[in-house]
Design a protein around this motif. Structure first.
Motif, short mmCIF file in Angstrom:
data_model
loop_
_atom_site.label_atom_id
_atom_site.label_comp_id
_atom_site.label_asym_id
_atom_site.label_seq_id
_atom_site.Cartn_x
_atom_site.Cartn_y
_atom_site.Cartn_z
N PRO A 81 10.33 3.51 -9.50
CA PRO A 81 10.13 4.83 -8.91
C PRO A 81 9.11 5.66 -9.69
O PRO A 81 8.99 5.50 -10.91
CB PRO A 81 11.51 5.47 -9.00
CG PRO A 81 12.44 4.31 -8.97
CD PRO A 81 11.74 3.21 -9.71
N PHE A 82 8.42 6.50 -8.98
CA PHE A 82 7.42 7.46 -9.49
C PHE A 82 6.08 6.80 -9.83
O PHE A 82 5.17 7.45 -10.29
CB PHE A 82 7.91 8.25 -10.72
CG PHE A 82 9.37 8.62 -10.68
CD1 PHE A 82 9.94 9.04 -9.49
CD2 PHE A 82 10.17 8.55 -11.81
CE1 PHE A 82 11.28 9.37 -9.43
CE2 PHE A 82 11.51 8.87 -11.75
CZ PHE A 82 12.07 9.28 -10.56
N LEU A 133 11.42 13.02 -16.23
CA LEU A 133 12.04 12.03 -15.35
C LEU A 133 12.91 12.72 -14.31
O LEU A 133 12.86 12.39 -13.11
CB LEU A 133 12.94 11.10 -16.16
CG LEU A 133 12.37 9.77 -16.60
CD1 LEU A 133 13.37 9.03 -17.46
CD2 LEU A 133 12.00 8.92 -15.40
N ASP A 134 13.70 13.69 -14.76
CA ASP A 134 14.60 14.39 -13.86
C ASP A 134 13.79 15.17 -12.82
O ASP A 134 14.10 15.15 -11.63
CB ASP A 134 15.50 15.33 -14.67
CG ASP A 134 16.54 16.00 -13.79
OD1 ASP A 134 17.50 15.31 -13.43
OD2 ASP A 134 16.36 17.18 -13.43
N ASP A 177 12.99 13.23 -4.32
CA ASP A 177 14.13 13.42 -3.43
C ASP A 177 13.82 14.48 -2.37
O ASP A 177 14.18 14.32 -1.20
CB ASP A 177 15.36 13.83 -4.26
CG ASP A 177 16.61 13.90 -3.41
OD1 ASP A 177 17.01 12.84 -2.89
OD2 ASP A 177 17.16 15.01 -3.23
N ALA A 187 13.17 12.94 -20.79
CA ALA A 187 14.28 13.10 -19.85
C ALA A 187 14.00 14.20 -18.83
O ALA A 187 14.26 14.02 -17.63
CB ALA A 187 15.56 13.41 -20.62
N ARG A 216 12.10 5.93 -4.51
CA ARG A 216 13.30 5.42 -5.16
C ARG A 216 13.47 3.95 -4.81
O ARG A 216 12.80 3.44 -3.90
CB ARG A 216 14.54 6.22 -4.74
CG ARG A 216 14.89 6.09 -3.28
CD ARG A 216 15.99 7.02 -2.87
NE ARG A 216 17.24 6.71 -3.53
CZ ARG A 216 18.44 6.87 -2.96
NH1 ARG A 216 18.53 7.33 -1.73
NH2 ARG A 216 19.53 6.56 -3.60
N ARG A 228 18.63 19.13 -2.76
CA ARG A 228 19.42 19.14 -4.00
C ARG A 228 18.94 20.28 -4.89
O ARG A 228 17.83 20.76 -4.73
CB ARG A 228 19.26 17.82 -4.73
CG ARG A 228 20.07 16.72 -4.10
CD ARG A 228 20.09 15.50 -4.97
NE ARG A 228 20.91 14.48 -4.33
CZ ARG A 228 22.22 14.36 -4.53
NH1 ARG A 228 22.85 15.14 -5.35
NH2 ARG A 228 22.89 13.42 -3.90
N ARG A 277 8.01 8.73 -18.15
CA ARG A 277 9.27 7.99 -18.34
C ARG A 277 9.83 8.12 -19.75
O ARG A 277 10.90 7.62 -20.05
CB ARG A 277 9.05 6.50 -18.03
CG ARG A 277 8.74 6.26 -16.60
CD ARG A 277 8.14 4.89 -16.34
NE ARG A 277 7.29 4.97 -15.18
CZ ARG A 277 7.72 5.01 -13.94
NH1 ARG A 277 9.01 4.93 -13.71
NH2 ARG A 277 6.90 5.13 -12.92
N ALA A 288 12.34 12.85 -10.26
CA ALA A 288 13.37 12.38 -9.33
C ALA A 288 13.68 13.45 -8.29
O ALA A 288 13.83 13.15 -7.09
CB ALA A 288 14.64 12.01 -10.09
N ARG A 289 13.75 14.70 -8.72
CA ARG A 289 14.06 15.78 -7.77
C ARG A 289 12.89 16.03 -6.81
O ARG A 289 13.09 16.33 -5.63
CB ARG A 289 14.42 17.06 -8.53
CG ARG A 289 15.80 16.99 -9.15
CD ARG A 289 16.13 18.11 -10.09
NE ARG A 289 17.21 17.70 -10.96
CZ ARG A 289 18.51 17.79 -10.66
NH1 ARG A 289 18.88 18.31 -9.51
NH2 ARG A 289 19.43 17.36 -11.50
#
Lengths: 199, 229
Positions: free
Chosen positions: B44-45, B81-82, B89, B78, B3, B225, B75, B85-86
């Motif tokens: 990120p990523f 991407l989500d 994280d 959606a 991130r 999360r 990218r 991100a998870r």
């Protein structure tokens, strides 16, 4: 050591973005040396901006009064909305003199990992604006960052469901004018290729 | 790149996971400017090869960046991407020190490559399979073959985060009910490559997610999360 009032001023100035302790001290001594009227004008300007500037009730850009100058401008095309993350993103777009429409300021970008969900942004208000009718195009001008892209994808999907007749566009990504191809990164160059057009 | 956070006028603080130095933080100066020499390499990523300057501060400074894998297609979706991100994280939370864990690095690389290549990979099952493998890499894989409390191999009907695995009917009081389907999902997910993560019903996936979350909470003191929005 400085007298307490000077120290207080230094502490407050150092809270500003990009201002470290040393710069804050230099600014504080400049204010001390300045003509009293000049210093009071600065204090008044800060007070005035905090008291009189709020968010436009239509687009959530900064406004003096209930509506911003762009929303009040009859010459602006109300059928095109440009969606940006923050009020300061409006300024560079206005500088281009290319965009004739109005804006919608989201107040940030989606980042579920940081706790920024769709409810924290003015996305529902955008959908409501579009639902009122008279909109033919929504330009998604969120930043070309990961969170900006995620926000644009989320809004595009929401608009496709709610208003299939509205054209949703995204700002093109590509090479900055005047830059050398040699130094372009793969993501930017890849997008420039994907978005190439006939000449 | 796990991130990045905006910092100052035009800089970003980057959270990175590296093969040989574990998790590190670095500052990329001027990266938010349109004419930054780093361009989109430090998003990120992205998998990048960096040259970092180690000064007196805790933060390293990025002096050069080369893209190894940009994950550009990821990218454009959606859901991908989500999911990315998870996944990042979860790595950031479970592995927050500078201790190297090369298997974690390679696992994350595989997950991001999979999310980039396959639009259908961004599923709840994939996220849970990834988390189970992360627990395995952290040495916290739940005990799934026998009761984590008494060693019984039959009648495994519940899961206990505190015991660190499935528990039998006799020891069930220590945990929450875990269906056969959820149990099978967890066992198979650990044994198969990420791209072949097994499928399961929503109910079974929710139970598996709870089992993973409780394991991380009890043994790594980390709250993960939700695996899906």
């Amino acid at each position: 050591m400085n007298a307490p009032p000077i120290q207080r001023l230094v502490t407050e100035l150092a809270k500003l973005p990009g201002i470290g302790n040393r710069t804050a001290q230099r600014l504080a001594f400049h204010i001390l040396r300045a003509d009293p009227q000049e210093a009071y004008a600065l204090a008044d300007a800060i007070r005035e901006v905090k008291e009189r500037i709020g968010l436009c009730e239509v687009c959530f850009n900064l406004a003096e009064g209930p509506r911003c100058r762009i929303c009040l401008d009859e010459r602006r095309d109300p059928s095109i909305i440009c969606v940006v993350e923050e009020p300061n993103d409006v300024i560079p777009i206005e500088r281009t003199h290319e965009f004739p429409g109005r804006y919608h300021v989201l107040g940030g970008a989606l980042s579920p990992i940081d706790g920024v969900d769709p409810e924290d942004l003015k996305i529902a208000q955008l959908y409501a604006r579009v639902a009122e009718g008279g909109i033919r195009e929504v330009v998604l001008a969120t930043n070309p960052t990961t969170t900006g892209e995620a926000t644009a994808l989320h809004i595009a999907e929401g608009l496709r469901e709610r208003a299939p007749d509205v054209t949703v566009t995204r700002l093109a990504s590509g090479l900055p004018v005047g830059a050398d191809l040699e130094y372009a990164d793969e993501v930017t160059l890849g997008r420039a290729f994907a978005g190439r057009r006939a000449v | 790149m796990l991130r990045s956070l905006r910092y100052g006028e035009a800089d970003r603080i980057l959270h990175l996971y590296t093969e040989h130095r574990g998790r590190i933080a670095a500052i990329a100066k001027g990266v938010r400017r349109a004419r930054s020499r780093f361009g989109g390499r430090l998003e990120p990523f992205t998998r990048v090869a960096l040259v970092l300057h180690e000064g007196r501060s805790e933060l390293l400074t990025v002096t050069a960046a080369d893209t190894v894998a940009p994950h550009r297609r990821l990218r454009e979706r959606a859901a991908s991407l989500d999911a990315a991100a998870r996944a990042c994280d979860a790595v950031a939370r479970l592995f927050e020190t500078a201790d190297p864990h090369p298997p974690v690095y390679h696992l994350l690389c595989h997950e991001l490559a999979l999310l980039d290549a396959d639009p259908g990979a961004a599923t709840h099952a994939n996220q849970l399979a990834f988390r189970l493998k992360l627990l395995l890499a952290a040495g916290l894989a739940p005990q799934l073959a026998a009761c984590a409390r008494c060693g019984e191999r039959e009648h495994l009907s519940a899961f206990s985060g505190a015991e660190g695995g499935v528990v039998c009917t006799a020891c069930e009081g220590a945990g929450f009910p875990l269906s056969e389907e959820a149990h099978a999902f967890m066992s198979e997910a650990l044994g198969r490559p990420l791209r072949d993560a097994p499928q399961a019903s929503d109910r079974a996936l929710r139970q598996a997610e709870r089992a993973i979350a409780e394991t991380a909470e009890h043994h790594a003191h980390v709250r993960l999360r939700a695996a899906v929005p």
